[in-house]
Every structure is written in C-alpha cells, then in structure tokens.
Design an enzyme around this catalytic site. Structure first.
Site, PDB file in Angstrom:
ATOM      1  N   LYS A 196      32.093  49.185  41.842  1.00 45.76           N
ATOM      2  CA  LYS A 196      31.778  49.012  43.267  1.00 45.76           C
ATOM      3  C   LYS A 196      30.783  50.086  43.712  1.00 45.76           C
ATOM      4  O   LYS A 196      30.538  51.064  42.988  1.00 45.76           O
ATOM      5  CB  LYS A 196      33.081  49.073  44.076  1.00 45.76           C
ATOM      6  CG  LYS A 196      34.086  47.968  43.716  1.00 45.76           C
ATOM      7  CD  LYS A 196      35.349  48.081  44.547  1.00 45.76           C
ATOM      8  CE  LYS A 196      36.388  47.050  44.136  1.00 45.76           C
ATOM      9  NZ  LYS A 196      37.635  47.146  44.939  1.00 45.76           N
ATOM     10  N   TYR A 233      35.675  37.613  47.457  1.00 44.97           N
ATOM     11  CA  TYR A 233      36.929  38.061  48.082  1.00 44.97           C
ATOM     12  C   TYR A 233      37.528  36.981  48.987  1.00 44.97           C
ATOM     13  O   TYR A 233      38.312  37.299  49.881  1.00 44.97           O
ATOM     14  CB  TYR A 233      36.694  39.359  48.853  1.00 44.97           C
ATOM     15  CG  TYR A 233      36.631  40.582  47.952  1.00 44.97           C
ATOM     16  CD1 TYR A 233      37.674  40.884  47.078  1.00 44.97           C
ATOM     17  CD2 TYR A 233      35.530  41.436  47.972  1.00 44.97           C
ATOM     18  CE1 TYR A 233      37.629  41.996  46.249  1.00 44.97           C
ATOM     19  CE2 TYR A 233      35.471  42.565  47.143  1.00 44.97           C
ATOM     20  CZ  TYR A 233      36.530  42.831  46.290  1.00 44.97           C
ATOM     21  OH  TYR A 233      36.497  43.936  45.469  1.00 44.97           O
ATOM     22  N   ARG A 238      42.760  44.980  33.478  1.00 41.26           N
ATOM     23  CA  ARG A 238      43.541  45.354  34.667  1.00 41.26           C
ATOM     24  C   ARG A 238      44.374  46.613  34.382  1.00 41.26           C
ATOM     25  O   ARG A 238      44.576  47.447  35.260  1.00 41.26           O
ATOM     26  CB  ARG A 238      44.467  44.211  35.081  1.00 41.26           C
ATOM     27  CG  ARG A 238      43.732  42.970  35.559  1.00 41.26           C
ATOM     28  CD  ARG A 238      43.244  43.075  36.979  1.00 41.26           C
ATOM     29  NE  ARG A 238      44.321  43.150  37.949  1.00 41.26           N
ATOM     30  CZ  ARG A 238      44.135  43.060  39.272  1.00 41.26           C
ATOM     31  NH1 ARG A 238      42.912  42.903  39.778  1.00 41.26           N
ATOM     32  NH2 ARG A 238      45.150  43.145  40.095  1.00 41.26           N
ATOM     33  N   ASN A 243      38.207  52.194  45.734  1.00 38.34           N
ATOM     34  CA  ASN A 243      38.919  52.270  44.451  1.00 38.34           C
ATOM     35  C   ASN A 243      38.040  51.925  43.246  1.00 38.34           C
ATOM     36  O   ASN A 243      38.519  51.550  42.190  1.00 38.34           O
ATOM     37  CB  ASN A 243      40.217  51.456  44.497  1.00 38.34           C
ATOM     38  CG  ASN A 243      39.981  49.979  44.724  1.00 38.34           C
ATOM     39  OD1 ASN A 243      38.844  49.504  44.706  1.00 38.34           O
ATOM     40  ND2 ASN A 243      41.051  49.238  44.919  1.00 38.34           N
ATOM     41  N   HIS A 273      36.416  46.693  40.214  1.00 35.94           N
ATOM     42  CA  HIS A 273      37.099  45.403  40.331  1.00 35.94           C
ATOM     43  C   HIS A 273      37.286  44.804  38.939  1.00 35.94           C
ATOM     44  O   HIS A 273      36.423  44.942  38.078  1.00 35.94           O
ATOM     45  CB  HIS A 273      36.254  44.431  41.164  1.00 35.94           C
ATOM     46  CG  HIS A 273      36.746  43.016  41.060  1.00 35.94           C
ATOM     47  ND1 HIS A 273      37.752  42.520  41.851  1.00 35.94           N
ATOM     48  CD2 HIS A 273      36.407  42.015  40.208  1.00 35.94           C
ATOM     49  CE1 HIS A 273      37.996  41.263  41.503  1.00 35.94           C
ATOM     50  NE2 HIS A 273      37.198  40.929  40.508  1.00 35.94           N
ATOM     51  N   GLU A 309      34.868  33.988  38.881  1.00 39.22           N
ATOM     52  CA  GLU A 309      34.052  35.160  39.195  1.00 39.22           C
ATOM     53  C   GLU A 309      32.853  35.288  38.249  1.00 39.22           C
ATOM     54  O   GLU A 309      31.752  35.649  38.682  1.00 39.22           O
ATOM     55  CB  GLU A 309      34.918  36.419  39.162  1.00 39.22           C
ATOM     56  CG  GLU A 309      35.924  36.436  40.314  1.00 39.22           C
ATOM     57  CD  GLU A 309      36.927  37.568  40.279  1.00 39.22           C
ATOM     58  OE1 GLU A 309      37.701  37.698  41.244  1.00 39.22           O
ATOM     59  OE2 GLU A 309      36.964  38.326  39.280  1.00 39.22           O
TER      60      GLU A 309
END
Ligand code: DAT
Ligand code: MG
Length: 152
Positions: A11, A51, A87, A114, A117, A128
C-alpha cells in the site's frame, strides 16, 4: 497442496516508507514465485471495486482515499498454498495483534496504515488478479532452482 496464485499489494504507506525491498524479500525467501509486478497509482474505480465488500463500512471512504493517494506495488505470487500462506506472512489486519515475524507484526502499528494487502481466498484471488492485471502481464516461468524447493 495445489499450486495457486494470489494478489498482493504494498500500500502507499509501505511504498512511502521504503519497505518494498523488505517485503518482496520475504516472499522471495519463502520460496514463492513472482509472476507479475507493477507500480501504479490506483484509480478510484479500481480501489472501490477492490474494496467493494467494505463499501458500507464507515472506514470505506478513508480507505479508498488512502489507497489512491500514491503509488502501490501490485504483485501476483504463485506457489503451493500461496493464498493462505501469504496471509500468514502478512499477519492480522490489526498490526498490534499481528504476531512478531509477520509483515504487519514487524512493520506496522495502525489498522489504517497496515502496509500490505493479500487476497483472503481463491475467489477473491481470482477477482483481484483480474482487476489489477491483464492476462498478458502474468508470466509463466519455472525458476532454475525450483528442484531445491519442491519435490517432483
Ligand atoms: P485485510 O486487509 O487484513 O484483508 P479487511 O479485508 O478486513 O482486512 O479490511 C481491508 C482493509 O480495510 C484493512 O487492511 C484496513 C482497512 N480496515 C479494516 N477495518 C478497519 C477499521 N475498523 N478501521 C479502519 N480501517 C479498517
Ligand atoms: Mg481483506
């Protein structure tokens, strides 16, 4: 375990903080294969689609604003079980709850900043990857040292 592909994005906070190399290195060292990589400032349209599941949440406008505020490094990584494994490498959404050793656990303190993604499942990964990349941007290749990572 099946070979999968997942979408990962650093990000704008991660890019601004000079964490691109650190984050790429973790996926490379783990043994996953980079099949696509580009830096872009996402359009509001892409951000809102990306999103979309959060469109009714109070943080949605701020999230879209943040993700479109500067360059993002968009990637596709491939490997056995890469969706769930990415993840795990990334860590919990709330950085203060993310385990040390994870990217968010080591490199972030705030949920709205954070750093990274990662797709949360096979359906999301497909959606995605298609949203951020065209098929010609995805490279099929086998690393020359693959035999040292995966049993044939
Ligand atoms: P993840 O990024 O771990 O998949 P998510 O899909 O629940 O987490 O949320 C997407 C992003 O939205 C998350 O990385 C940061 C932001 N976000 C989620 N919950 C939030 C909240 N309560 N306040 C502010 N931002 C939030
Ligand atoms: Mg998510």
């Amino acid at each position: 375990m099946a070979v999968e592909r997942t979408f990962v994005a650093i990000k704008p906070d991660g890019v601004q903080r000079g964490l691109i190399g650190e984050i790429l290195g973790r996926f490379e060292r783990k043994g996953f294969r980079l099949v696509a990589l580009k830096q872009l400032i996402p359009s509001v349209e892409v951000a809102e689609k990306h999103y979309g599941v959060h469109s009714e949440r109070p943080f949605f406008p701020g999230l879209v604003n943040f993700i479109t505020s500067g360059p993002v490094v968009a990637m596709v990584w491939e490997g056995e079980g890469v969706i769930a494994s990415a993840r795990k490498l990334i860590g919990a959404t709330k950085p203060l709850e993310a385990e040390p050793g994870t990217i968010r656990g080591d490199l972030a303190v705030n949920i709205g900043r954070n750093v990274i993604h990662g797709s949360d499942g096979p359906e999301t990964a497909r959606f995605e990857i298609g949203l951020w990349f065209s098929p010609t941007e995805l490279n099929d290749w086998t690393p020359s040292d693959q035999v040292w990572r995966v049993e044939e």
